[in-house]
Design a protein around this motif. Structure first.
Motif, PDB file in Angstrom:
ATOM      1  N   ILE A  63       0.869  -1.175   0.000  1.00 57.18           N
ATOM      2  CA  ILE A  63       0.000   0.000   0.000  1.00 57.18           C
ATOM      3  C   ILE A  63       0.902   1.220   0.000  1.00 57.18           C
ATOM      4  N   ILE A  64       0.620   2.163  -0.883  1.00 56.40           N
ATOM      5  CA  ILE A  64       1.368   3.417  -0.936  1.00 56.40           C
ATOM      6  C   ILE A  64       0.378   4.564  -0.826  1.00 56.40           C
ATOM      7  N   THR A  65       0.534   5.402   0.186  1.00 55.42           N
ATOM      8  CA  THR A  65      -0.348   6.557   0.333  1.00 55.42           C
ATOM      9  C   THR A  65       0.274   7.761  -0.383  1.00 55.42           C
ATOM     10  N   GLY A  66      -0.575   8.742  -0.676  1.00 56.34           N
ATOM     11  CA  GLY A  66      -0.100   9.893  -1.430  1.00 56.34           C
ATOM     12  C   GLY A  66       0.444   9.480  -2.785  1.00 56.34           C
ATOM     13  N   ALA A  67      -0.234   8.511  -3.425  1.00 54.99           N
ATOM     14  CA  ALA A  67       0.332   7.841  -4.597  1.00 54.99           C
ATOM     15  C   ALA A  67      -0.208   8.343  -5.928  1.00 54.99           C
ATOM     16  N   SER A  68      -0.969   9.428  -5.922  1.00 57.88           N
ATOM     17  CA  SER A  68      -1.563   9.883  -7.175  1.00 57.88           C
ATOM     18  C   SER A  68      -0.599  10.686  -8.033  1.00 57.88           C
ATOM     19  N   LYS A  69       0.526  11.132  -7.457  1.00 57.95           N
ATOM     20  CA  LYS A  69       1.499  11.935  -8.212  1.00 57.95           C
ATOM     21  C   LYS A  69       2.838  11.926  -7.479  1.00 57.95           C
ATOM     22  N   GLY A  70       3.827  12.566  -8.087  1.00 57.14           N
ATOM     23  CA  GLY A  70       5.109  12.768  -7.441  1.00 57.14           C
ATOM     24  C   GLY A  70       5.804  11.484  -7.010  1.00 57.14           C
ATOM     25  N   LEU A  71       6.369  11.527  -5.814  1.00 53.28           N
ATOM     26  CA  LEU A  71       7.121  10.379  -5.300  1.00 53.28           C
ATOM     27  C   LEU A  71       6.241   9.151  -5.159  1.00 53.28           C
ATOM     28  N   GLY A  72       5.017   9.318  -4.679  1.00 54.79           N
ATOM     29  CA  GLY A  72       4.125   8.173  -4.501  1.00 54.79           C
ATOM     30  C   GLY A  72       3.855   7.446  -5.800  1.00 54.79           C
ATOM     31  N   ALA A  73       3.629   8.200  -6.879  1.00 60.70           N
ATOM     32  CA  ALA A  73       3.389   7.592  -8.187  1.00 60.70           C
ATOM     33  C   ALA A  73       4.636   6.875  -8.690  1.00 60.70           C
ATOM     34  N   ALA A  74       5.808   7.469  -8.468  1.00 55.58           N
ATOM     35  CA  ALA A  74       7.061   6.837  -8.888  1.00 55.58           C
ATOM     36  C   ALA A  74       7.299   5.539  -8.120  1.00 55.58           C
ATOM     37  N   LEU A  75       7.000   5.548  -6.834  1.00 52.04           N
ATOM     38  CA  LEU A  75       7.136   4.330  -6.026  1.00 52.04           C
ATOM     39  C   LEU A  75       6.207   3.233  -6.532  1.00 52.04           C
ATOM     40  N   ALA A  76       4.969   3.609  -6.838  1.00 52.09           N
ATOM     41  CA  ALA A  76       4.006   2.612  -7.318  1.00 52.09           C
ATOM     42  C   ALA A  76       4.496   1.962  -8.606  1.00 52.09           C
ATOM     43  N   ARG A  77       5.002   2.764  -9.537  1.00 50.68           N
ATOM     44  CA  ARG A  77       5.507   2.210 -10.795  1.00 50.68           C
ATOM     45  C   ARG A  77       6.689   1.265 -10.545  1.00 50.68           C
ATOM     46  N   ARG A  78       7.584   1.679  -9.678  1.00 47.87           N
ATOM     47  CA  ARG A  78       8.778   0.850  -9.407  1.00 47.87           C
ATOM     48  C   ARG A  78       8.389  -0.469  -8.753  1.00 47.87           C
ATOM     49  N   PHE A  79       7.456  -0.415  -7.822  1.00 56.24           N
ATOM     50  CA  PHE A  79       7.025  -1.638  -7.138  1.00 56.24           C
ATOM     51  C   PHE A  79       6.343  -2.586  -8.106  1.00 56.24           C
ATOM     52  N   VAL A  80       5.489  -2.035  -8.959  1.00 55.31           N
ATOM     53  CA  VAL A  80       4.781  -2.871  -9.927  1.00 55.31           C
ATOM     54  C   VAL A  80       5.768  -3.502 -10.906  1.00 55.31           C
ATOM     55  N   GLU A  81       6.709  -2.706 -11.387  1.00 57.62           N
ATOM     56  CA  GLU A  81       7.711  -3.231 -12.323  1.00 57.62           C
ATOM     57  C   GLU A  81       8.596  -4.280 -11.652  1.00 57.62           C
ATOM     58  N   GLY A  82       8.661  -4.210 -10.316  1.00 54.86           N
ATOM     59  CA  GLY A  82       9.420  -5.202  -9.565  1.00 54.86           C
ATOM     60  C   GLY A  82       8.603  -6.409  -9.157  1.00 54.86           C
ATOM     61  N   GLY A  83       7.370  -6.493  -9.651  1.00 53.22           N
ATOM     62  CA  GLY A  83       6.566  -7.691  -9.446  1.00 53.22           C
ATOM     63  C   GLY A  83       5.469  -7.617  -8.410  1.00 53.22           C
ATOM     64  N   ALA A  84       5.342  -6.502  -7.707  1.00 48.88           N
ATOM     65  CA  ALA A  84       4.359  -6.410  -6.620  1.00 48.88           C
ATOM     66  C   ALA A  84       2.966  -6.049  -7.121  1.00 48.88           C
ATOM     67  N   HIS A  85       1.985  -6.395  -6.318  1.00 41.53           N
ATOM     68  CA  HIS A  85       0.646  -5.817  -6.438  1.00 41.53           C
ATOM     69  C   HIS A  85       0.611  -4.605  -5.512  1.00 41.53           C
ATOM     70  N   VAL A  86      -0.004  -3.520  -5.982  1.00 36.72           N
ATOM     71  CA  VAL A  86       0.050  -2.272  -5.227  1.00 36.72           C
ATOM     72  C   VAL A  86      -1.327  -1.623  -5.138  1.00 36.72           C
ATOM     73  N   ALA A  87      -1.725  -1.298  -3.912  1.00 37.66           N
ATOM     74  CA  ALA A  87      -2.898  -0.459  -3.706  1.00 37.66           C
ATOM     75  C   ALA A  87      -2.407   0.972  -3.565  1.00 37.66           C
ATOM     76  N   ILE A  88      -2.897   1.845  -4.429  1.00 35.85           N
ATOM     77  CA  ILE A  88      -2.484   3.240  -4.387  1.00 35.85           C
ATOM     78  C   ILE A  88      -3.617   4.062  -3.776  1.00 35.85           C
ATOM     79  N   ALA A  89      -3.247   4.915  -2.835  1.00 36.20           N
ATOM     80  CA  ALA A  89      -4.244   5.682  -2.088  1.00 36.20           C
ATOM     81  C   ALA A  89      -3.934   7.169  -2.149  1.00 36.20           C
ATOM     82  N   ALA A  90      -4.968   7.955  -2.298  1.00 36.90           N
ATOM     83  CA  ALA A  90      -4.891   9.414  -2.267  1.00 36.90           C
ATOM     84  C   ALA A  90      -6.331   9.915  -2.293  1.00 36.90           C
TER      85      ALA A  90
END
Length: 233
Positions: A10-37
């Protein structure tokens, strides 16, 4: 190479900026990600890039009912929770005399209470998976500066919360990581210096935290940009 296959984050504040970059990196690394904002439209737009791996969940991290729903939807969708990244944050700057009570309260609610609530409700699931909590603090959580009273106070508080979580969850083998970046080139700063860190640089540091070798905890990282010599004081 380390990856996050089979993990859920789960990544909060994930709609833009650092949160969005983290979500992309985690997904590309194989994870399932819940993005929250709070922005449903921005979350859904981002989720379209990875429809099978990203779950968009509109959530105000200052509201306990919404945080509970975020945790429940994530576990129901993906079956478990391994990583919580507390990234949601806001900054309002001004002297103590000029800073409004509303701005002070918003920073305390989002930057500190939000991390408390998400951690509180995620912990039972993280105990089951021996997971991670990553708190995105700031250099402002280690040193103060004029016009930063509310922001620094909230980030110093987040540092204390991180330390307590680390002590309380050690017996459960839940890792608690805290990263303290300097200025980042995101929407958070209207005019970040040209040498400021990029969201991708900070993301890589977080990536190393959550993919650390077994038995290793990167407890706290302070991350600053390298200032060009001609701009140093």
């Amino acid at each position: 190479m380390a990856d996050l296959k089979g993990k859920t984050a789960i990544i909060t504040g994930a709609s833009k900026g650092l949160g969005a970059a983290l979500a992309r990196r985690f997904v590309e690394g194989g994870a399932h990600v819940a993005i929250a904002a709070r922005s449903k439209a921005q979350l859904e737009k981002q989720a379209k890039e990875y429809p099978d791996q990203i779950l968009p969940v509109p959530c105000d991290v200052t509201c306990s009912d919404q945080v509970k729903t975020l945790i429940e939807k994530t576990v129901n969708q993906f079956g478990q929770l391994d990583i919580l990244v507390n990234n949601a944050g806001i900054g309002r700057f001004g002297t103590v005399q000029d800073l409004s009570e509303e701005d002070w309260d918003q920073m305390m609610d989002v930057n500190l209470k939000g991390a408390f609530l998400t951690s509180k409700f995620a912990i039972p699931h993280l105990q089951q998976t021996k997971g991670h909590i990553v708190n995105i603090s700031s250099v402002a959580g280690t040193v103060t500066f004029p016009k930063g009273s509310g922001y620094c106070a909230s980030k110093f508080g987040l540092m204390a919360l991180s330390d307590v979580l680390s002590q309380e969850l050690k017996k459960d083998e839940v890792k608690v990581n805290t990263i303290c970046p300097g200025s980042i080139q995101t929407e958070f700063f209207e005019t970040a210096p040209s040498y400021a860190l990029t969201a991708e640089q900070v993301t890589e540091a977080v990536w190393h935290m959550v993919t650390a070798p077994e038995g290793v905890i990167y407890n706290q990282i302070i991350m600053r940009p390298q200032v060009p010599p001609e701009l140093q004081k």
